[in-house]
Design a protein around this motif. Structure first.
Motif, PDB file in Angstrom:
ATOM      1  N   LEU A  40      33.268  16.195 -62.538  1.00 32.38           N
ATOM      2  CA  LEU A  40      33.918  14.951 -62.806  1.00 32.38           C
ATOM      3  C   LEU A  40      35.431  14.755 -62.897  1.00 32.38           C
ATOM      4  O   LEU A  40      36.028  13.866 -62.270  1.00 32.38           O
ATOM      5  CB  LEU A  40      33.213  14.171 -63.630  1.00 32.38           C
ATOM      6  CG  LEU A  40      31.897  13.404 -63.671  1.00 32.38           C
ATOM      7  CD1 LEU A  40      31.380  12.789 -64.900  1.00 32.38           C
ATOM      8  CD2 LEU A  40      31.925  12.376 -62.641  1.00 32.38           C
ATOM      9  N   ALA A  41      35.704  15.688 -63.751  1.00 37.47           N
ATOM     10  CA  ALA A  41      37.446  15.657 -63.984  1.00 37.47           C
ATOM     11  C   ALA A  41      38.224  16.163 -62.650  1.00 37.47           C
ATOM     12  O   ALA A  41      39.190  15.333 -62.085  1.00 37.47           O
ATOM     13  CB  ALA A  41      37.677  16.491 -65.196  1.00 37.47           C
ATOM     14  N   LEU A  42      37.568  17.076 -61.867  1.00 40.70           N
ATOM     15  CA  LEU A  42      38.402  17.411 -60.747  1.00 40.70           C
ATOM     16  C   LEU A  42      38.017  16.300 -59.444  1.00 40.70           C
ATOM     17  O   LEU A  42      39.096  15.980 -58.698  1.00 40.70           O
ATOM     18  CB  LEU A  42      37.706  18.856 -59.994  1.00 40.70           C
ATOM     19  CG  LEU A  42      38.264  20.109 -60.900  1.00 40.70           C
ATOM     20  CD1 LEU A  42      37.052  21.280 -60.313  1.00 40.70           C
ATOM     21  CD2 LEU A  42      39.498  20.058 -61.013  1.00 40.70           C
ATOM     22  N   ARG A  43      36.837  15.685 -59.581  1.00 40.38           N
ATOM     23  CA  ARG A  43      36.836  14.722 -58.684  1.00 40.38           C
ATOM     24  C   ARG A  43      37.765  13.050 -58.957  1.00 40.38           C
ATOM     25  O   ARG A  43      38.639  12.713 -58.103  1.00 40.38           O
ATOM     26  CB  ARG A  43      35.319  14.068 -58.467  1.00 40.38           C
ATOM     27  CG  ARG A  43      34.693  15.007 -57.890  1.00 40.38           C
ATOM     28  CD  ARG A  43      33.211  14.501 -58.176  1.00 40.38           C
ATOM     29  NE  ARG A  43      32.702  13.525 -57.481  1.00 40.38           N
ATOM     30  CZ  ARG A  43      31.773  12.532 -58.049  1.00 40.38           C
ATOM     31  NH1 ARG A  43      30.923  13.200 -58.769  1.00 40.38           N
ATOM     32  NH2 ARG A  43      31.702  11.264 -57.351  1.00 40.38           N
ATOM     33  N   ALA A  44      37.696  13.042 -60.080  1.00 33.81           N
ATOM     34  CA  ALA A  44      38.716  12.036 -60.787  1.00 33.81           C
ATOM     35  C   ALA A  44      40.181  12.278 -60.470  1.00 33.81           C
ATOM     36  O   ALA A  44      41.036  11.384 -59.731  1.00 33.81           O
ATOM     37  CB  ALA A  44      38.331  11.545 -62.111  1.00 33.81           C
ATOM     38  N   ASN A  45      40.630  13.289 -60.714  1.00 34.68           N
ATOM     39  CA  ASN A  45      41.954  13.962 -60.570  1.00 34.68           C
ATOM     40  C   ASN A  45      42.281  13.751 -59.130  1.00 34.68           C
ATOM     41  O   ASN A  45      43.415  13.396 -58.592  1.00 34.68           O
ATOM     42  CB  ASN A  45      42.189  15.336 -61.058  1.00 34.68           C
ATOM     43  CG  ASN A  45      43.634  15.757 -60.984  1.00 34.68           C
ATOM     44  OD1 ASN A  45      44.503  15.457 -61.583  1.00 34.68           O
ATOM     45  ND2 ASN A  45      43.894  16.645 -60.086  1.00 34.68           N
ATOM     46  N   GLY A  46      41.224  14.096 -58.327  1.00 31.46           N
ATOM     47  CA  GLY A  46      41.709  14.039 -56.661  1.00 31.46           C
ATOM     48  C   GLY A  46      41.600  12.740 -56.402  1.00 31.46           C
ATOM     49  O   GLY A  46      42.316  12.378 -55.454  1.00 31.46           O
ATOM     50  N   ALA A  47      40.798  11.743 -56.860  1.00 25.17           N
ATOM     51  CA  ALA A  47      40.833  10.350 -56.456  1.00 25.17           C
ATOM     52  C   ALA A  47      42.091   9.655 -56.772  1.00 25.17           C
ATOM     53  O   ALA A  47      42.550   8.661 -55.843  1.00 25.17           O
ATOM     54  CB  ALA A  47      39.623   9.688 -57.221  1.00 25.17           C
ATOM     55  N   VAL A  48      42.568   9.803 -57.895  1.00 25.76           N
ATOM     56  CA  VAL A  48      43.820   9.431 -58.340  1.00 25.76           C
ATOM     57  C   VAL A  48      45.096   9.878 -57.370  1.00 25.76           C
ATOM     58  O   VAL A  48      46.196   9.102 -57.270  1.00 25.76           O
ATOM     59  CB  VAL A  48      44.033   9.424 -59.634  1.00 25.76           C
ATOM     60  CG1 VAL A  48      45.391   8.614 -60.255  1.00 25.76           C
ATOM     61  CG2 VAL A  48      42.790   8.555 -60.362  1.00 25.76           C
ATOM     62  N   GLY A  49      44.938  11.324 -57.027  1.00 23.33           N
ATOM     63  CA  GLY A  49      45.954  12.011 -56.617  1.00 23.33           C
ATOM     64  C   GLY A  49      47.003  12.604 -57.341  1.00 23.33           C
ATOM     65  O   GLY A  49      48.068  12.973 -56.855  1.00 23.33           O
ATOM     66  N   THR A  50      46.468  12.713 -58.408  1.00 24.04           N
ATOM     67  CA  THR A  50      47.428  13.627 -59.544  1.00 24.04           C
ATOM     68  C   THR A  50      47.527  15.218 -59.316  1.00 24.04           C
ATOM     69  O   THR A  50      46.335  15.672 -58.816  1.00 24.04           O
ATOM     70  CB  THR A  50      46.939  13.253 -61.018  1.00 24.04           C
ATOM     71  OG1 THR A  50      45.553  13.280 -60.961  1.00 24.04           O
ATOM     72  CG2 THR A  50      47.736  12.042 -61.391  1.00 24.04           C
TER      73      THR A  50
END
Length: 293
Positions: free
Chosen positions: A233-243
């Motif tokens: 979840l953390a890696l997907r969320a990081n990727g979704a936001v672009g950070t």
């Protein structure tokens, strides 16, 4: 190699950790307070901060931009965007910082990436806001551009008064359904991401009598063993936001984990206190690797 670390407080723990990380890997760095940012536009474009020619740096790491007003914030973001377009490496990228800072934009990004996220309403309408609170019984109001857990309110359908105050003050209200945690005490999980790796995770445990677990609001960091679901979840969320690096906040529910927020300028102090993990050094190493030093 020489980098700028954009930060308001030179004693900031995370900024010092990033600076020390660069130093241990043979790179120089300098603190930059963007309150002294100046752009000169003429035959040539010159951008300076704290007496440093920003275009002569090899990159910027943004810890915090600081602010004094909406026009000032817009100028600082546009300056970052201009520097990026001119070829300067910036971490986090301006678009990602902007997306993470704006909770509406974050919610949209998480939704589009099909990442579990509380039901959310952003509105300028009092009736729509009151209907949302009534529908869910309880809802959390957060400033659209808030940080450090400030000005969070737990609203109930029994008392619509705070909604009127929020709309009168801000003109817009951001509401999330209040998710019941399955944890034994009020807490959330902060997962620190650097690049494609998860540095570590902590529980942020709310102080007694409070439901707000932000460390800046008295929450305490405790070790949180990583599970595959957390990392995913953390890696997907990081990727979704672009950070490039981020602090992803999760909550434990009966339906599994859900992402509450993605912080694009997170503090690394909590994960260091709990685990001894130096996220600042990891950020510096990741940036140098990206530039193939």
């Amino acid at each position: 190699m020489r980098f700028g670390i954009v930060v308001t407080d030179p004693e900031d723990w995370t900024a010092r950790a990033i600076r020390d990380g660069f130093s241990r890997q043979g790179a120089e760095s300098v603190y930059l307070n963007f309150s002294s940012l100046a752009a000169r536009i003429g035959p040539d474009l010159r951008l300076r901060g704290d007496g440093t020619d920003l275009l002569e740096l090899d990159g910027l790491v943004v810890r915090d931009l600081g602010r004094s007003g909406s026009a000032d914030v817009a100028f600082r973001f546009e300056a970052l965007s201009a520097l990026q377009e001119l070829g300067l490496s910036i971490v986090n990228p301006p678009s990602a910082i902007s997306r993470a800072a704006n909770k509406f934009a974050t919610s949209i990004a998480l939704h589009q990436a099909e990442i579990p996220h509380p039901r959310t309403l952003v509105t300028t309408s009092l009736s729509a806001a009151a209907e949302f609170v009534a529908e869910h019984g309880r809802a959390v109001s957060k400033p659209l551009f808030g940080y450090k857990g400030r000005d969070l309110l737990l609203l109930t359908s029994d008392d619509p008064g705070p909604l009127q105050e929020i709309l009168a003050k801000s003109g817009v209200v951001y509401l999330q359904e209040f998710l019941e945690s399955t944890a034994p005490t009020p807490r959330d999980i902060r997962v620190f991401v650097v690049g494609e790796r998860v540095a570590g995770a902590i529980y942020r445990v709310a102080p007694q009598g409070s439901w707000i677990s932000n460390l800046s609001q008295g929450g305490a960091p405790e070790r949180c063993p990583l599970r595959d679901e957390m990392e995913d979840l953390a890696l997907r969320a990081n990727g979704a936001v672009g950070t490039v690096y981020s602090g992803v906040d999760l909550i434990e529910t009966v339906e599994g984990l859900a992402v509450l927020e993605v912080n694009g300028t997170p503090s690394g102090r909590g994960v260091f206190q709990a685990w001894g993990i130096d996220a600042g050094e990891m950020i510096a190493a990741h940036i140098l690797e990206r530039l193939k030093v």
